[in-house]
Enzyme design. Structure first.
Site, PDB file in Angstrom:
ATOM      1  N   GLY A 115     -14.066 -32.417  -0.562  1.00 58.54           N
ATOM      2  CA  GLY A 115     -13.595 -32.680  -1.910  1.00 58.54           C
ATOM      3  C   GLY A 115     -12.419 -33.617  -1.900  1.00 58.54           C
ATOM      4  CD  GLN A 116      -9.588 -37.772  -2.456  1.00 53.92           C
ATOM      5  OE1 GLN A 116     -10.120 -37.930  -1.373  1.00 53.92           O
ATOM      6  NE2 GLN A 116      -8.265 -37.838  -2.601  1.00 53.92           N
ATOM      7  N   GLY A 117      -9.132 -33.796  -4.197  1.00 52.12           N
ATOM      8  CA  GLY A 117      -8.345 -33.284  -5.311  1.00 52.12           C
ATOM      9  C   GLY A 117      -7.430 -34.357  -5.837  1.00 52.12           C
ATOM     10  N   GLY A 118      -6.701 -34.025  -6.880  1.00 55.78           N
ATOM     11  CA  GLY A 118      -5.769 -34.981  -7.431  1.00 55.78           C
ATOM     12  C   GLY A 118      -4.709 -35.360  -6.422  1.00 55.78           C
ATOM     13  CG  PHE A 119      -1.716 -33.189  -5.689  1.00 59.49           C
ATOM     14  CD1 PHE A 119      -1.074 -34.220  -6.336  1.00 59.49           C
ATOM     15  CD2 PHE A 119      -1.640 -31.921  -6.218  1.00 59.49           C
ATOM     16  CE1 PHE A 119      -0.342 -33.988  -7.490  1.00 59.49           C
ATOM     17  CE2 PHE A 119      -0.906 -31.691  -7.373  1.00 59.49           C
ATOM     18  CZ  PHE A 119      -0.260 -32.723  -8.014  1.00 59.49           C
ATOM     19  CB  VAL A 140     -10.367 -30.454   0.106  1.00 62.55           C
ATOM     20  CG1 VAL A 140     -10.417 -29.034   0.637  1.00 62.55           C
ATOM     21  CG2 VAL A 140      -9.392 -30.552  -1.046  1.00 62.55           C
ATOM     22  CG  ASP A 162      -3.604 -28.992 -13.378  1.00 60.78           C
ATOM     23  OD1 ASP A 162      -4.165 -29.330 -14.445  1.00 60.78           O
ATOM     24  OD2 ASP A 162      -3.686 -29.650 -12.327  1.00 60.78           O
TER      25      ASP A 162
END
Ligand code: NAG
Ligand code: NAG
Ligand code: NAG
Ligand code: NAG
Ligand code: NAG
Ligand code: NAG
Ligand code: NAG
Ligand code: NAG
Ligand code: NAG
Ligand code: NAG
Ligand code: NAG
Length: 809
Positions: free
Chosen positions: A510-514, A517, A628
């Protein structure tokens, strides 16, 4: 060199012109050659005269091989062409070669220069292609007054120097032609860099684009394949006065080294039988030759995909950038050095050794002494054998970060890089020792006497390692794996590197906002999710420690469990339990996967989120506002239990339960209540609002943003409220699940509760304990009032707006 016209007219007296019926190799004082005339070296190899390159009409004084097609190797007036055929080259009685254009007036074009007085000068084109000015009766090369070998164009001939004389400041380097019609200086240069330990370089403009690797006495270590030639020898000469590279032909074959107009360094040899130039090698030959392509401590391997990887025991400085193919930030040591307590060295066999720009050499040390000296100087980062021409001799030490390494299958050099003691070869040897000790101990058990055993073990101790060092080694290992500042296990970066297979792309989940992953598998088989906080993300150290602090203390079945954390320089990572079913948005907002969720599952998810929030708001010791809440922050386990994640923006409100004001808005548009988005007021009711939006999204299977109704874009709460008022709220439910009539009541009730949560007025929204109660019972519900929404039209339909924002106010 240009000389003013006035001097020229006084110098120039053409007394006699060479009689060129037979080829001559010299010009005497007061003699000259005109355009059309040439001189030829005595063996006929080289010819000097005027020529026009390519399609140009300009005339240049140059020298070429007398082969077909003629190959120009030197140009006198490369920057100052003559546009007529009136060029004349003359040798003055004072030993100066003057080139001028003779169109009535004498226009100076080019001139050689000598500083010493000369008696009977003669200019000679010698057999090796050197055009020289010398005393008529003195053939000693050391006494030449001027030579074309000191003024290379784009070609290095046998016997020419490439390098620098520190006494005179003379530099010998090659620069390419501008194009095939113009021999003027082009962009690329081929030169020996005398800084540090010498290596040849190709530069574009001033920028280094390739370096050959350090000279090892036989060859440059980055170019193993050219070792076995029998046509020429080559050498690098280093002394106080000068440093230069030179090759010399063994027999009379022709070979030249040149820099071509596209920046390729090329070695050509003439094949006498075929009558063609054969390209023996060319640099840079592939992408791994691009200078420092993999960044510091990175290593390039042309056979790998991706080509760049960190050296063993090194990790990307920025995992995010490195996995995305941006290698410029390079790598850093997995474990930090500790020079005071003692570091070690690790052998990296057979590589093109790093750029030697900041190195020190000692020809008299052997490798052992080299290691010792390097170890004792904390700024020494690596060492290697200097010279392998007669066995391994000398010491080459590096200072500063190591750049531009690549794997070479053979002919590379073993490089020893300073690493933490526990990563060093010594600790490998230690492990081997322990094994051999226990093997010996095993023999002891077979009934031998103890004294004999000890003698035996002692005899077999090839490594002299005191018990003390052994103990301190083990202690250090222990220290590495636990940091006790927080109530949370600390993972060392190396553990995570191993677990995620060096953050391999295939493990990215995954690619979180930060940041990205990754999925990882720990040594004991446990699956984990490693959330890397990218350097470029806006989640700084504060948010990171915030998340660690909060979540470490939280335990609830509807919250994702944090297993540990890791900080290592710029890298910050959180280790979570692994959730095989990804996040809610992965199901919800995908046309196909949306169908996988039936109503009972949806309700179970909503209920789980409500319980998780209730725990955060009321039951946990800390009382936390998440700030959030959104679909991508809800993870799903094997049984589709929902788990709230991502506490980077959470706030504790133990002190005071009234709404707090913040001057930094964090959260995600679409999930934010108006009082928060517009005024920065946040409270537990902000989370309640987000929960309401989320519940509507789960029911409806659509994102809040960009919800299209008829021909206008509406926000989900607004649309749901309208339908609710008209008694048609069931129309909101995703068509796949709407048909199951027996759940209809529960669907309508859930929408109703969600609408209560998104009411405009903060005080009217229920708290989470009421929400959980309402979800679990069948009693009457209050009527919802107008939902709160605000216009953020610019983000409608924009994918980017799913990203958590941090916005100063
Ligand atoms: C060159 O020419 C000058 C002037 O005519 C003359 O004085 C000198 O002797 C000549 N030198 C030679 C070597 O011919
Ligand atoms: C050659 O160049 C000179 C100036 O360098 C110029 O005056 C002259 O016109 C040029 N001649 C031709 C034929 O282009
Ligand atoms: C090449 O040599 C010239 C002087 O001969 C010098 O000005 C230039 O900087 C050198 N270029 C490189 C790349 O070393
Ligand atoms: C390498 O060793 C050889 C033989 O000892 C010596 O001739 C040569 O100069 C050395 N080269 C360098 C660069 O030290
Ligand atoms: C020079 O040596 C090379 C390699 O030994 C050989 O192939 C070539 O024919 C020789 N050339 C001459 C002119 O002797
Ligand atoms: C330089 O050499 C390369 C490789 O042989 C070739 O592709 C390129 O065309 C050459 N450049 C020029 C301008 O001839
Ligand atoms: C370590 O090596 C550097 C570079 O040669 C030198 O400047 C420095 O003085 C050395 N330090 C010690 C402690 O020897
Ligand atoms: C010494 O160690 C080696 C392995 O390192 C082993 O093969 C050998 O048997 C040992 N010898 C004795 C006398 O224990
Ligand atoms: C291990 O950590 C403790 C506490 O931080 C420290 O006192 C000790 O010196 C460390 N030991 C080693 C071998 O680094
Ligand atoms: C959730 O994960 C489990 C275990 O990996 C799997 O069996 C199940 O099919 C997944 N559920 C959905 C809805 O994909
Ligand atoms: C939640 O709301 C209910 C009903 O308004 C109220 O009785 C209860 O005290 C509230 N709980 C908290 C923790 O504020």
């Amino acid at each position: 060199m240009m000389i003013s016209t006035s001097i020229w007219s006084f110098i120039l007296v053409i007394s006699s012109v060479l009689a060129l019926s037979t080829a001559v190799s010299t010009i005497n004082a007061n003699q000259s050659i005109k355009d059309g005339e040439t001189i030829v070296s005595s063996d006929g190899t080289y010819e000097l005269g005027f020529f026009s390159p390519g399609n140009s009409k300009n005339r240049y004084l140059g020298m070429w091989y007398q082969v077909s097609p003629s190959t120009v190797v030197w140009v006198a007036n490369r920057e100052t062409p003559i546009n007529t055929t009136s060029g004349v080259l003359q040798l003055t009685t004072s030993g100066i070669l003057n080139l001028f254009r003779n169109t009535g007036d004498l226009i100076p074009i080019w001139s050689s220069y000598i500083s010493l007085p000369v008696q009977n000068p003669v200019a000679e084109l010698r057999r090796n292609g050197n055009f020289v000015i010398r005393e008529e009766n003195d053939d000693n090369p050391d006494k030449f007054f001027w030579q074309s070998f000191d003024h290379p164009t784009d070609t290095l001939l046998s016997g020419m120097k490439l390098g620098k004389n520190f006494v005179t400041g003379q530099e010998w380097n090659l620069s390419c032609w501008k194009n095939s019609d113009d021999p003027a200086r082009g962009e690329y240069t081929y030169s020996l860099d005398p800084t540090g330990y010498p290596h040849n370089t190709i530069r574009k403009g001033g920028n280094l684009i390739f370096q050959t690797g350090a000279w090892n006495g036989l060859r440059f270590s980055g170019r193993p394949q050219y070792s076995g030639n029998t046509m020429y020898t080559h050498k690098v000469v280093i002394n106080k006065e000068e440093v230069y590279y030179m090759f010399e032909m063994i027999n009379s074959s022709l070979s030249r080294l040149m820099i071509n107009q596209s920046g390729k360094g090329q070695r050509w040899t003439w094949l006498q039988q075929a009558q063609i130039w054969n390209s023996v090698y060319e640099v840079p030959k592939d992408q791994c030759d691009s200078y420092n392509i993999c960044g510091t401590y990175g290593e390039c391997n042309i056979d790998n995909n991706p080509r760049c990887a960190c050296l063993e025991k090194f990790v990307p400085s920025s995992i995010d950038a490195y996995t995305n193919g941006d290698w410029s930030s390079g790598c850093t040591r997995k474990k930090p050095l500790n020079c005071q307590k003692g570091d070690g060295f690790r052998k990296y066999p057979q590589i093109k050794v790093p750029d030697t720009i900041s190195t020190r050499i000692d020809e008299n040390m052997n490798l052992k002494e080299c290691k010792k000296v390097c170890l004792n100087n904390c700024s020494c980062t690596a060492y290697a054998t200097l010279n392998i021409s007669h066995g391994e001799t000398g010491c080459l030490q590096w200072f500063g970060d190591l750049k531009d390494m690549r794997e070479v299958s053979k002919g590379g050099r073993d490089l020893y890089i300073r690493v933490a003691l526990s990563d060093s070869d010594r600790s490998k040897n230690l492990a081997a020792l322990i094994i051999s000790l226990s093997a010996s101990a095993g023999v002891c058990l077979l009934g031998l006497t103890l004294a004999f055993c000890i003698w035996k073990i002692k005899k077999n101790l090839t490594l002299k390692v005191s018990e003390e060092t052994l103990k301190s080694n083990l202690k250090e290992h222990k220290n590495m794996s636990q940091k006790e500042d927080l109530d949370l296990p600390y993972f060392c970066l190396s553990t995570l590197v191993d677990a995620t297979n060096n953050f391999a792309k295939v493990n990215k989940i995954g690619q979180g906002g930060f940041g990205p992953v990754f999925k990882g598998i720990l040594e004991d088989g446990q699956e984990v999710a490693v959330k890397c906080l990218s350097e470029t993300s806006k989640q700084g150290t504060n948010e990171f420690m915030n998340e660690v602090k909060f979540i470490a203390k939280l335990q609830h079945r509807n919250l994702v469990r944090l297993l540990g954390y890791c900080t290592d320089g710029e890298n910050k990572m959180l280790i979570y339990e692994y959730m095989p079913n990804k996040s809610l948005d992965w199901y919800l907002f995908d046309e196909f996967r949306n169908k996988l969720l039936d109503w009972p599952q949806r309700f179970h998810i909503i209920d789980g989120i409500a319980r998780g929030l209730l725990y955060l708001h009321q039951d946990s010791r800390l009382k936390i506002i998440h700030r959030d809440m959104k679909a991508s922050n809800i993870l799903l386990d094997n049984n589709m239990n929902s788990k709230i994640s991502d506490f980077g923006t959470a706030r504790s409100f133990i002190e005071n339960e009234s709404p707090a004001n913040t001057n930094q808005i964090v959260g995600t548009f679409g999930y934010m209540p108006p009082e928060y988005a517009l005024e920065g007021l946040f409270s537990v009711k902000s989370d309640v609002f987000s929960f309401g939006v989320l519940a509507l999204e789960i029911v409806c299977g659509t994102r809040n943003r960009g919800y299209i109704h008829g021909d206008r874009i509406q926000y989900l709460p607004e649309h749901a409220w309208r339908l609710h008022k008209e008694g048609r709220s069931l129309e909101l439910v995703h068509q796949n699940i709407r048909r199951k009539s027996r759940y209809r009541h529960e669907m309508i009730r859930t929408i109703h509760i969600a609408l209560l949560c998104v009411q405009q007025c903060r005080e009217e929204r229920p708290n989470m304990s009421t929400v959980v109660l309402m979800l679990g019972s069948k009693g009457d519900l209050p009527m919802p009032s107008q939902p709160g929404f605000y216009s953020e039209r610019s983000t409608v339909g924009s994918e980017a707006s799913d990203i958590t924002i941090l916005q100063g106010r």
